[in-house]
Motif scaffolding. Structure first.
Motif, PDB file in Angstrom:
ATOM      1  N   LYS A  82       3.794  -7.884  10.960  1.00  0.00           N
ATOM      2  CA  LYS A  82       3.969  -6.642  11.120  1.00  0.00           C
ATOM      3  C   LYS A  82       5.188  -6.120  12.515  1.00  0.00           C
ATOM      4  CE  LYS A  82       0.261  -5.455  14.360  1.00  0.00           C
ATOM      5  NZ  LYS A  82      -1.014  -4.938  15.277  1.00  0.00           N
ATOM      6  N   ASP A  98       8.469  -1.265  -3.005  1.00  0.00           N
ATOM      7  CA  ASP A  98       7.493  -0.703  -3.442  1.00  0.00           C
ATOM      8  C   ASP A  98       6.222  -0.732  -4.724  1.00  0.00           C
ATOM      9  OD1 ASP A  98       7.361   1.888  -4.760  1.00  0.00           O
ATOM     10  OD2 ASP A  98       8.959   2.207  -2.818  1.00  0.00           O
ATOM     11  N   SER A 154       5.218   5.095   0.689  1.00  0.00           N
ATOM     12  CA  SER A 154       5.989   3.553   1.876  1.00  0.00           C
ATOM     13  C   SER A 154       5.442   4.059   3.036  1.00  0.00           C
ATOM     14  CB  SER A 154       7.521   3.614   1.674  1.00  0.00           C
ATOM     15  OG  SER A 154       7.720   2.482   2.321  1.00  0.00           O
ATOM     16  N   THR A 155       4.849   3.337   3.282  1.00  0.00           N
ATOM     17  CA  THR A 155       4.253   3.342   4.911  1.00  0.00           C
ATOM     18  C   THR A 155       5.199   2.146   5.968  1.00  0.00           C
ATOM     19  OG1 THR A 155       2.817   1.524   4.794  1.00  0.00           O
ATOM     20  CG2 THR A 155       1.966   3.721   4.423  1.00  0.00           C
ATOM     21  N   CYS A 156       5.688   1.072   5.095  1.00  0.00           N
ATOM     22  CA  CYS A 156       7.295   0.341   6.200  1.00  0.00           C
ATOM     23  C   CYS A 156       7.633   1.257   7.520  1.00  0.00           C
ATOM     24  CB  CYS A 156       7.815  -0.166   4.968  1.00  0.00           C
ATOM     25  SG  CYS A 156       9.266  -0.744   5.775  1.00  0.00           S
ATOM     26  N   LYS A 211      -2.158   0.143  -2.655  1.00  0.00           N
ATOM     27  CA  LYS A 211      -0.761   0.484  -1.541  1.00  0.00           C
ATOM     28  C   LYS A 211       0.290  -0.651  -1.114  1.00  0.00           C
ATOM     29  CE  LYS A 211      -2.138  -0.714   2.069  1.00  0.00           C
ATOM     30  NZ  LYS A 211      -3.442   0.038   3.653  1.00  0.00           N
ATOM     31  N   THR A 212       1.118  -0.722  -1.323  1.00  0.00           N
ATOM     32  CA  THR A 212       2.186  -1.296  -0.543  1.00  0.00           C
ATOM     33  C   THR A 212       1.843  -2.439   0.565  1.00  0.00           C
ATOM     34  OG1 THR A 212       3.780  -0.240  -2.708  1.00  0.00           O
ATOM     35  CG2 THR A 212       4.794  -1.670  -0.665  1.00  0.00           C
ATOM     36  N   GLU A 213       2.367  -3.512   0.248  1.00  0.00           N
ATOM     37  CA  GLU A 213       1.725  -4.076   1.706  1.00  0.00           C
ATOM     38  C   GLU A 213       3.467  -5.327   1.273  1.00  0.00           C
ATOM     39  OE1 GLU A 213      -1.617  -6.194   1.063  1.00  0.00           O
ATOM     40  OE2 GLU A 213      -2.842  -4.546   0.976  1.00  0.00           O
ATOM     41  N   TYR A 260       6.757  -4.970   1.584  1.00  0.00           N
ATOM     42  CA  TYR A 260       8.586  -3.906   1.379  1.00  0.00           C
ATOM     43  C   TYR A 260      10.048  -4.443   1.226  1.00  0.00           C
ATOM     44  CZ  TYR A 260       4.373  -1.128   4.127  1.00  0.00           C
ATOM     45  OH  TYR A 260       3.130  -0.727   4.582  1.00  0.00           O
TER      46      TYR A 260
END
Length: 340
Positions: free
Chosen positions: A138, A272, A299-301, A235-237, A239
């Motif tokens: 991360k 994504d 997106s949570t990137c 959910k995208t993991e 990126y």
């Protein structure tokens, strides 16, 4: 007088990236000598790529951790592209013991480097690392951070030992594996230059297999989005991505590029899951019942990756993401028997 083409040793030609590496080298006029782990690999590869017959020398090395494993095969070689690594397929994990994964990675790499040290013709050694060596599992650097070749995953082997997190262990092993290469160059000051390439998730067409039973993790991940497993995309993991053909081109460019850079990020852009499924449903509407529906999640990137050095130092150009997604899907549908 006809000039004899240079020989490139490619370790792990039986894998997803290794097979594309051979394709790229042949298209640029190189002679290829490749190593493979399983005795049946050449038969499978030649059935899928009959054009390799007589052009690619294939050598069986069942365990690259054995001392001096590469000493014979490297004789007369001009360049080395070290792709071979411990991998897992179809989402299976290779185990949570970081010491085992690290030992497999480091021993094989050290053997290849030591062999290159004994062969005076070797000019460059290209090592395939990962963006995991840059940032870890991360972003530890704060929202909006831009990762470059100067960054290193901050986690240690002790962090991996204390964790049962497979993703964390993987990133630590990738970091320490690449640092082994740079440490070797610092200590031994070899007659050849070492360049590490750092790609993210690798996508693209699969041709080294004859079914979808033993896909690499990245192809398996993609396949789950388009084979009916999900009603809605998860959910995208992951990126970022790169097309395997662009990464293979980067390997070829790295052999002769006028650069002293020790590592280069190879990344085509952001990714994504909705971006994938939206593209595939447009190209393959006949499989709309199998393709996951977009999840609509933002997106949570929280970071960016700067791959500009790959363009300025290597001259690499990336293909559009639609081409990568379409060709990946088509190859997987063909392997599964859904299309001819």
């Amino acid at each position: 007088m006809t000039q004899i083409a240079p020989i490139v040793l490619v370790t792990g030609i039986n894998g997803f990236l290794g097979s594309h590496t051979v394709e790229a080298l042949l298209s640029h006029g190189y002679r290829v000598r490749g190593t493979h782990q399983h005795s049946h690999d050449p038969q499978c590869l030649l059935r899928n790529r009959p054009s390799w017959n007589g052009k690619v020398e294939m050598i069986h090395i069942p365990d690259h951790r054995v001392p001096n494993a590469y000493d014979e095969v490297i004789q007369g070689v001009d360049y080395v592209i070290h792709v071979a690594a411990e991998v897992h397929s179809n989402g299976e994990t290779p185990g949570i013991d970081p010491h085992h994964t690290l030992a497999v990675s480091i021993k094989g790499t050290e053997n290849a480097l030591n062999a290159a040290l004994k062969e005076p013709k070797v000019k460059r050694f290209v090592y395939i690392s990962s963006d995991a060596a840059l940032k870890g599992p991360k972003n530890y650097n704060g929202d909006g951070y831009v990762f470059t070749e100067k960054d290193w995953n901050p986690l240690s082997l002790q962090d991996a030992e204390a964790s049962n997190d497979e993703g964390l262990n993987y990133t630590v092993c990738k970091k320490l594996g690449e640092q082994t290469v740079h440490k070797f160059q610092t200590i031994h000051k070899p007659h050849f230059q070492v360049i590490a390439l750092n790609p993210p998730l690798i996508l693209g067409p699969v041709f080294h297999l004859e079914s979808v039973k033993h896909l690499s993790f990245s192809a398996w991940f993609f396949w789950q989005l388009i084979n009916g497993r999900y009603e809605n995309a998860p959910k995208t993991e992951f990126y970022n991505y790169v097309d395997v053909r662009d990464l293979a081109k980067a390997e070829v460019l790295s052999l002769t590029a006028d650069t002293k850079e020790p590592r280069v990020i190879i990344c085509a852009g952001d990714l994504d899951n909705d971006k994938i499924v939206n593209a595939i449903i447009t190209r393959f509407p006949q499989f709309q019942e199998k393709i996951a529906k977009p999840n609509g999640l933002p997106s949570t990137c929280d970071y960016q990756i700067d791959a500009s050095l790959s363009k300025s130092a290597l001259g690499l150009q990336y293909r559009p993401h639609e081409e990568t997604f379409y060709d990946t899907a088509e190859s997987l549908y063909r392997l599964s028997g859904f299309v001819e």
